[in-house]
Design an enzyme around this catalytic site. Structure first.
Site, mmCIF file in Angstrom:
data_model
loop_
_atom_site.group_PDB
_atom_site.id
_atom_site.type_symbol
_atom_site.label_atom_id
_atom_site.label_comp_id
_atom_site.label_asym_id
_atom_site.label_seq_id
_atom_site.Cartn_x
_atom_site.Cartn_y
_atom_site.Cartn_z
ATOM 1 N N ASN A 187 5.170 1.154 10.631
ATOM 2 C CA ASN A 187 5.340 -0.309 10.664
ATOM 3 C C ASN A 187 6.643 -0.757 11.342
ATOM 4 O OD1 ASN A 187 6.771 0.751 8.471
ATOM 5 N ND2 ASN A 187 6.511 -1.077 7.234
ATOM 6 N N GLU A 288 12.554 5.999 0.689
ATOM 7 C CA GLU A 288 12.216 4.587 0.526
ATOM 8 C C GLU A 288 10.704 4.531 0.435
ATOM 9 O OE1 GLU A 288 10.782 0.994 2.565
ATOM 10 O OE2 GLU A 288 12.320 1.844 3.877
ATOM 11 N N CYS A 322 7.433 -3.088 4.085
ATOM 12 C CA CYS A 322 7.621 -2.554 2.740
ATOM 13 C C CYS A 322 8.280 -3.555 1.808
ATOM 14 C CB CYS A 322 8.432 -1.271 2.791
ATOM 15 S SG CYS A 322 9.937 -1.430 3.754
ATOM 16 N N GLU A 497 19.994 3.239 2.368
ATOM 17 C CA GLU A 497 20.136 3.371 3.813
ATOM 18 C C GLU A 497 20.877 2.161 4.365
ATOM 19 O OE1 GLU A 497 16.391 6.117 5.109
ATOM 20 O OE2 GLU A 497 16.031 3.953 5.064
#
Length: 517
Positions: A187, A288, A322, A497
């Site tokens: 994505n 993640e 997400c 991150e």
């Protein structure tokens, strides 16, 4: 010594560039509506600075038309092991370079991304389907991580700790963990790589990237630019592979003893599998994973701002992010007004079409399976009493296009409020009290992002602290930025991150005790 290593690395990079000039370029993708740049479209894996062909290749398709963009080398376990060895062999010299010299390489890579931003964006739109304007935004976001970590490379500080005895000193050093395996989703095929790789390379690690099978071209284009930037051979490796080869490649990356670190973005289910594989050699892991973001609108909210935030949060990348909202919770007093204005905004602002059409805000979903999941969630909700306010079916363009959809009269028993849809579906739940909204929001076993709109300062503090998520947007529908720590809680993952914290995921802390002083 460090300068000598750098000169050798630079010489090797120059030699590699001369070799690449002699090699025939990869055939360009058919220049239909895509107009892909031949200089950046690579078809082989990148191992030890060389473009690697394989006996088999797999197709990369345009999700808008279903047409084949080209075929890419289908790497398997052998290629994955070779990439790990190449990264390991390059690791000692790269890790010993002065941080300033690693910083220069990352900065040059960033500059090349900026010079080629339009071409890189076209690659994303072709293989991912997102609108070209969004793809251009992703490239700017993606490049910013290389810029950020080029600067952070020089800020990896150790400590001197006061000792309890007069004859000793305590030092703390930070050193690269070693080879990092980077497994990324489709994505955000560019940004999810640079957010991880920028931090890893800044820390002194080398990497093996396994991109998603739907979108390998972006990872390979970044590899071409890494070569041009003078990143030494073996520091950045890419092993594209088909869905069939993914389990074997993933197992190698998670079990090979030369790999010290796994960084993965993807589903919670896949993350659990990778964790089991990584446990055998006790690797460092950051992940993640899935989200199920709530978006709460309280009675005190500015409704117009909430609608604007809802539109941005839900329908970016056609709902395939997400951190996009998956559940809207709207307080009883403004529920009807919010739903009405939200529906009007969807009809007015959103336009479905090819990502290369300038008017498009909603491109195709990534594949047929994604469309079927949206249909299943809508069908389940309607069968239990939900109402379709707008949308609700496949778009007339066909293929993987779906109408932006808004549902009302939604309950917590429906699939769309229990599972992550990952598509252009906005289900709205009506609630009465703050406690009820927080309870619904926290009922999920994941917690990546959450959003809420309120103009009550006391309520803002209460809810921000009570939401069980790693990132909170208060009167804001977009929270991602290079300066901010990105990550979740519960089953949404491990580690962070981006930001100043992101580089810590690739560093080991070593304690040194000097005695006899």
């Amino acid at each position: 010594m460090a300068s000598l290593l750098w000169r050798r690395a630079a010489a090797a990079a120059a030699a590699r560039r001369r070799l690449l000039v002699l090699l025939p370029p990869a055939p360009a993708a058919r220049r239909g509506s895509w107009g892909l740049p031949a200089a950046l479209v690579r078809r082989g894996g990148l191992v030890g600075g060389r473009w690697l062909e394989t006996p088999a290749a797999f197709p990369v398709q345009d999700p808008a038309s279903g047409e084949e963009l080209g075929r890419v080398a289908d790497c398997g376990a052998a290629e994955a092991r070779a990439a790990v060895r190449a990264a390991h062999e390059a690791g000692a010299a790269w890790g010993r370079l002065p941080a300033k010299e690693r910083s220069v390489c990352l900065r040059r890579w960033y500059e090349l991304m900026m010079e080629n931003k339009e071409e890189l964006a076209r690659i994303i739109t072709a293989e991912n389907g997102k609108p070209l304007k969004e793809a251009e935004g992703e490239i700017l976001y993606s490049a910013s991580f290389l810029e950020w970590f080029a600067e952070e490379a020089r800020r990896v500080y150790g400590d001197v700790i006061p000792a309890s005895g007069k004859d000793r000193r305590i030092l703390v050093l930070k050193q690269p963990v070693g080879v990092a395996a980077i497994i990324t989703p489709w994505n955000f095929p560019s940004a999810m790589i640079t957010r991880k790789v920028g931090a890893a390379l800044a820390a002194g690690c080398t990497v093996v990237v396994k991109p998603a099978e739907d979108t390998p071209l972006s990872a390979l284009a970044l590899g071409e630019l890494a070569n041009q930037a003078g990143i030494p051979a073996g520091v950045y490796n890419v092993v594209p592979c088909s869905r069939q080869q993914t389990p074997a490649v993933g197992e190698v990356l998670c079990t090979d003893p030369l790999v010290a670190k796994i960084s993965f973005t993807g589903s919670t289910a896949t993350g659990k599998i990778l964790l089991k594989h990584a446990a055998g050699t006790v690797k460092r892991v950051s992940m993640e994973l899935g989200g199920h973001a709530p978006f709460i609108v309280f009675d005190s909210a500015n409704v117009d701002r909430a609608v604007a935030g809802a539109l941005a949060s839900k329908y970016r990348n056609s709902g395939q992010t997400c951190v996009c909202t998956n559940r809207f919770l709207v307080q009883k007093g403004i529920h009807d007004k919010f739903v009405e204005k939200f529906a009007e905004a969807i009809k007015r602002e959103l336009h479905v079409g090819s990502g290369f059409d300038a008017k498009t805000t909603q491109g195709p979903l990534i594949n047929e399976k994604a469309v079927e999941k949206v249909e299943r969630h809508i069908s389940d909700a309607v069968s239990q009493g939900a109402s379709i306010v707008t949308g609700g079916k496949r778009h007339s363009l066909g293929k993987n296009f779906f109408e932006p959809t808004l549902l009302s009269n939604v309950t917590t028993k429906m699939l769309c409020t229990q599972e992550e849809t990952f598509g252009p579906l906005a289900p709205v739940i009506k609630f009465e009290t703050e406690a009820e909204a927080v309870a619904i929001a926290n009922a999920a076993d994941v917690g990546l992002a959450g959003y809420f709109y309120s103009q009550d300062p006391a309520q803002i503090w209460r809810v921000a602290e009570q939401l069980e998520v790693g990132m909170v947007g208060v009167n804001e529908g977009i929270v991602s930025s290079v300066e901010s720590p990105f990550g979740g809680v519960k089953q949404s993952g491990l580690g962070r991150e981006g930001s100043k914290y992101g580089i810590d995921e690739y560093l080991e802390i070593k304690y040194v005790c000097f005695g006899g002083l």
